[in-house]
Scaffold this motif. Structure first.
Motif, short mmCIF file in Angstrom:
data_model
loop_
_atom_site.label_atom_id
_atom_site.label_comp_id
_atom_site.label_asym_id
_atom_site.label_seq_id
_atom_site.Cartn_x
_atom_site.Cartn_y
_atom_site.Cartn_z
N MET A 19 -35.85 25.71 35.13
CA MET A 19 -37.02 25.93 35.99
C MET A 19 -38.24 25.50 35.20
N SER A 20 -38.82 24.31 35.45
CA SER A 20 -39.94 23.80 34.68
C SER A 20 -41.24 24.42 35.12
N GLU A 21 -42.25 24.41 34.19
CA GLU A 21 -43.55 24.95 34.52
C GLU A 21 -44.20 24.16 35.64
N ALA A 22 -43.97 22.81 35.67
CA ALA A 22 -44.58 21.97 36.69
C ALA A 22 -44.09 22.32 38.07
N ALA A 23 -42.91 22.86 38.16
CA ALA A 23 -42.34 23.16 39.47
C ALA A 23 -42.89 24.44 40.06
N VAL A 31 -32.81 20.35 45.33
CA VAL A 31 -31.97 19.79 44.27
C VAL A 31 -32.47 20.31 42.94
N ARG A 32 -31.60 20.89 42.18
CA ARG A 32 -31.99 21.46 40.90
C ARG A 32 -31.36 20.63 39.79
N GLY A 33 -32.19 20.20 38.84
CA GLY A 33 -31.72 19.37 37.74
C GLY A 33 -31.00 20.18 36.69
N PRO A 34 -30.32 19.50 35.78
CA PRO A 34 -29.53 20.19 34.76
C PRO A 34 -30.37 21.07 33.85
N ALA A 35 -31.60 20.63 33.52
CA ALA A 35 -32.44 21.43 32.62
C ALA A 35 -32.78 22.77 33.28
N GLU A 36 -33.13 22.71 34.58
CA GLU A 36 -33.46 23.94 35.28
C GLU A 36 -32.25 24.86 35.37
N LEU A 37 -31.09 24.29 35.67
CA LEU A 37 -29.88 25.10 35.80
C LEU A 37 -29.51 25.76 34.48
N LEU A 63 -31.62 26.56 32.09
CA LEU A 63 -32.61 27.60 31.86
C LEU A 63 -32.31 28.85 32.71
N VAL A 64 -32.01 28.61 33.99
CA VAL A 64 -31.69 29.72 34.89
C VAL A 64 -30.47 30.48 34.38
N SER A 65 -29.46 29.75 33.89
CA SER A 65 -28.25 30.38 33.38
C SER A 65 -28.57 31.23 32.15
N ALA A 66 -29.41 30.71 31.26
CA ALA A 66 -29.77 31.46 30.05
C ALA A 66 -30.51 32.75 30.41
#
Length: 331
Positions: free
Chosen positions: A1-5, A23-29, A31-34
């Motif tokens: 979940m990026s700050e820009a979003a 659509v959620r990118g791998p970086a966001e996913l 982060l969400v998982s962590a």
């Protein structure tokens, strides 16, 4: 979940079709998982997680919501297979009980009885508190409960009624009281006398016996009572089996449909007074009504009507029963 979003004050919301999942990118996913792992598995607060990742508490909450919506986190509420959570909740709500605990009914009645007794034993270990006065009645399921008890805080244990001396297992109530007292380390007040006496005079004489009188003196101090329920037929009630046929018929003519600790009740849940009242050594319905917690342990489809009757009395605060009975009561 990026700050820009994240939305900022004054920004117009990004257009999104209500029918499409973002659509959620791998970086966001990742982060969400962590974040989800720290919250659900590590037990960390949203504030602590926010400080670690440089996010506001609100954004952490949004990440946890995303984790659930995307399937990263799946919440599955499960109980041991012997417990039916849905029926328990419906039964509690429908009859206004403090607790209802429903176990899965088995084809073998003995297995159902074992399940009920085991769960009731676990329940006592959970709800009895130090210095309680615990009353235990007689019943085959309650004998199982006594055998399955593994823990109790220090409390006083009292036998609520005499034994059915005509039965080979009649000493069960005494043994249940003694076992409970042994586990808790508190005093025990057993009743070494029959439940049903031949006449009122004999019953009165026994009530004056010092040992029995000591047990009876605790009836008005009970904080928790555990009782069984019987119908009014040879298959559902040991009291019915223990009295002469003429008295059985008189009780039936008066509308008796259920009994609990040799106290008789009609279909509406009203107590039925008979000559039996003066011949039994038992806690009274009036005394049970003053007990803060009355736990009834009863199962078997043949007892459904009797259990329904006892629920109408308002005497029961907690019911432990099986799924077949629960469905019958709810239907």
């Amino acid at each position: 979940m990026s700050e820009a979003a994240d939305e900022r004050p004054g920004d117009a919301p990004a257009p999104m079709s209500a029918e499409k999942t973002p659509v959620r990118g791998p970086a966001e996913l990742v982060l969400v998982s962590a974040i989800a792992r720290r919250f659900y598995l590590d037990g960390r607060s949203k504030i602590e997680i926010g400080e670690e990742f440089g996010l506001s508490r609100f954004k952490v909450a949004r990440a946890l919501e995303t984790a659930r919506e995307s399937g990263i986190v799946r919440i599955d509420i499960r109980l041991p297979t012997r417990l039916d959570a849905e029926l328990s909740d419906r039964l509690r709500d429908t009859f206004g009980l403090r607790r209802a605990i429903v176990v899965a009914a088995a084809e073998d009645p003995a297995h159902t009885r074992q399940q009920l007794g085991t769960v009731a034993a676990d329940l006592l270990g959970e709800i009895v508190t130090p210095d309680d006065v615990l009353g235990l009645a007689w019943g085959r399921t309650l004998q199982v409960m006594g055998a399955e008890l593994t823990r109790l805080p220090r409390c006083t244990t009292v036998q609520l009624n005499g034994v059915l001396s005509a039965r080979t297992d009649g000493a069960g109530s005494v043994e249940t009281v003694r076992r409970a007292a042994q586990l808790s380390g508190g005093p025990a007040y057993p009743v070494y006398a029959p439940l049903i006496l031949p006449d009122a005079a004999t019953a009165a004489t026994l009530r004056a016996d010092p040992g029995i009188a000591a047990a009876f003196a605790h009836f008005d101090r009970l904080t928790t009572a555990v009782v069984a329920i019987g119908g009014w037929d040879e298959h559902s009630s040991t009291v019915y089996q223990s009295i002469d046929p003429a008295l059985r018929e008189r009780c039936a003519a008066l509308g008796v449909r259920a009994e609990m600790s040799a106290q008789l009740f009609d279909a509406d849940g009203a107590q039925v007074r008979t000559e039996l009242d003066d011949r039994v050594l038992s806690v009274s319905a009036a005394q049970l009504r003053r007990v803060p917690e009355v736990v009834a342990v009863a199962g078997g489809e043949h007892k459904t009507e009797a259990i329904a009757v006892m629920l109408r009395t308002g005497l029961i605060s907690t019911l432990v029963t099986d799924s077949a009975v629960a469905r019958g009561l709810l239907d």
